[in-house]
Design a protein around this motif. Structure first.
Motif, PDB file in Angstrom:
ATOM      1  N   THR A 116       7.027   2.826   8.112  1.00  0.00           N
ATOM      2  CA  THR A 116       5.841   3.685   7.939  1.00  0.00           C
ATOM      3  C   THR A 116       5.533   4.623   8.858  1.00  0.00           C
ATOM      4  N   PHE A 117       5.951   4.587  10.160  1.00  0.00           N
ATOM      5  CA  PHE A 117       5.958   5.689  10.958  1.00  0.00           C
ATOM      6  C   PHE A 117       6.765   6.751  10.479  1.00  0.00           C
ATOM      7  N   ARG A 118       8.050   6.417   9.938  1.00  0.00           N
ATOM      8  CA  ARG A 118       8.893   7.670   9.636  1.00  0.00           C
ATOM      9  C   ARG A 118       8.285   8.434   8.414  1.00  0.00           C
ATOM     10  N   GLU A 119       7.670   7.539   7.564  1.00  0.00           N
ATOM     11  CA  GLU A 119       7.073   7.978   6.251  1.00  0.00           C
ATOM     12  C   GLU A 119       5.845   8.957   6.719  1.00  0.00           C
ATOM     13  N   LEU A 120       5.350   8.803   7.852  1.00  0.00           N
ATOM     14  CA  LEU A 120       3.949   9.325   8.184  1.00  0.00           C
ATOM     15  C   LEU A 120       4.563  10.895   8.768  1.00  0.00           C
ATOM     16  N   VAL A 121       5.681  10.665   9.340  1.00  0.00           N
ATOM     17  CA  VAL A 121       6.279  11.926  10.022  1.00  0.00           C
ATOM     18  C   VAL A 121       6.976  12.669   9.012  1.00  0.00           C
ATOM     19  N   LYS A 122       7.595  12.169   8.045  1.00  0.00           N
ATOM     20  CA  LYS A 122       7.957  12.975   6.972  1.00  0.00           C
ATOM     21  C   LYS A 122       7.073  13.584   5.952  1.00  0.00           C
ATOM     22  N   ILE A 158       0.789  -1.158  -0.112  1.00  0.00           N
ATOM     23  CA  ILE A 158       0.012   0.221  -0.139  1.00  0.00           C
ATOM     24  C   ILE A 158       0.955   1.189  -0.120  1.00  0.00           C
ATOM     25  N   ASP A 159       0.565   2.084  -1.042  1.00  0.00           N
ATOM     26  CA  ASP A 159       1.579   3.257  -1.188  1.00  0.00           C
ATOM     27  C   ASP A 159       1.385   4.309  -0.044  1.00  0.00           C
ATOM     28  N   ASP A 160       0.259   4.528   0.241  1.00  0.00           N
ATOM     29  CA  ASP A 160      -0.019   5.731   1.024  1.00  0.00           C
ATOM     30  C   ASP A 160       0.288   5.321   2.541  1.00  0.00           C
ATOM     31  N   PRO A 161       1.121   6.013   3.471  1.00  0.00           N
ATOM     32  CA  PRO A 161       1.275   5.182   4.681  1.00  0.00           C
ATOM     33  C   PRO A 161       0.212   5.273   5.921  1.00  0.00           C
ATOM     34  N   LEU A 162      -0.444   6.372   5.613  1.00  0.00           N
ATOM     35  CA  LEU A 162      -1.458   6.387   6.399  1.00  0.00           C
ATOM     36  C   LEU A 162      -2.578   5.185   6.184  1.00  0.00           C
ATOM     37  N   ASP A 163      -2.713   4.784   5.101  1.00  0.00           N
ATOM     38  CA  ASP A 163      -3.801   3.779   4.572  1.00  0.00           C
ATOM     39  C   ASP A 163      -3.198   2.582   4.808  1.00  0.00           C
ATOM     40  N   ARG A 164      -1.719   2.489   4.883  1.00  0.00           N
ATOM     41  CA  ARG A 164      -0.976   1.431   5.072  1.00  0.00           C
ATOM     42  C   ARG A 164      -1.116   1.107   6.608  1.00  0.00           C
ATOM     43  N   ILE A 165      -0.668   1.945   7.462  1.00  0.00           N
ATOM     44  CA  ILE A 165      -0.933   1.795   9.142  1.00  0.00           C
ATOM     45  C   ILE A 165      -2.170   1.519   9.371  1.00  0.00           C
TER      46      ILE A 165
END
Length: 203
Positions: free
Chosen positions: A139-145, A81-88
């Motif tokens: 995934t959390f790093r991508e969300l913060v970024k 899943i590309d979008d980190p929020l959708d992924r988490i």
């Protein structure tokens, strides 16, 4: 006759694993004996040892199958899943549903008997667990970024999420006020509510 016995061995092994997982859940690994398992199977101890070499190997095989289930039902379905929020969100819900709705005994053994494995068996399972932790941290790093999440430590966020989910089997009972899907939604909202930045204009 020997050829038929070889053909039946995987099925019998699966039956032993299923029975042992149930007994480990009921009694705990330390208190359960190979005699308990053989009696439940209607086999002699020698019959059990024909299929498995030791109680420790049996625990490892159960945990390994539990990790197979987790990877098939959760990780492999969300990793692309590309979008980190959708992924988490999908990961959190999938993990909760595996623990609550599917509730395989093998998953309970993985959660409850994690310290019982020793040596190379423990190392092998830990390698697979670390793969999941690394996925969560990424995934959390991508969300913060992306600016979507607060500036949280990815490792803290990963283990906080795991701690929340992995304790559910201790207190959740089906048939209560919340069904499994409602519980997954509630926990996702609770966790992400603390993780994500407030929407623009909100207090």
């Amino acid at each position: 006759m020997k050829k038929r016995a070889r053909q039946n061995r995987p099925t019998r092994q699966a039956q032993i694993f299923e029975t042992a997982a149930r007994i480990f859940c009921e009694k705990g690994f330390d208190k359960a004996s190979m005699g308990d398992i053989s009696a439940a199977m209607g086999l002699t101890k020698a019959g059990i040892y024909h299929h498995i070499r030791s109680k420790e190997e049996l625990l490892y095989e159960i945990m390994s199958y539990g990790m197979d289930l987790f990877e098939q039902k959760v990780l492999n379905r969300v990793i692309s899943i590309d979008d980190p929020l959708d992924r988490i969100r999908a990961t959190l819900k999938g993990h909760v549903l595996l623990v609550t709705r599917d509730r395989p005994k093998e998953i309970t053994v993985v959660l409850h008997e994690s310290n019982a494995l020793k040596g190379r068996y423990r190392d092998r399972i830990n390698v697979r667990k670390r793969r999941y932790v690394k996925f969560l941290e990424k995934t959390f790093r991508e969300l913060v970024k992306s600016g979507t999440a607060r500036r949280v430590d990815p490792s803290v966020a990963a283990f906080a999420m795991l701690g929340m989910i992995n304790w559910i089997y201790q207190w959740y009972r089906p048939g209560g006020r919340l069904d499994e899907n409602a519980l997954a939604e509630a926990l996702a909202d609770l966790f992400l509510g603390g993780l994500l930045k407030p929407a623009a204009g909100s207090r």
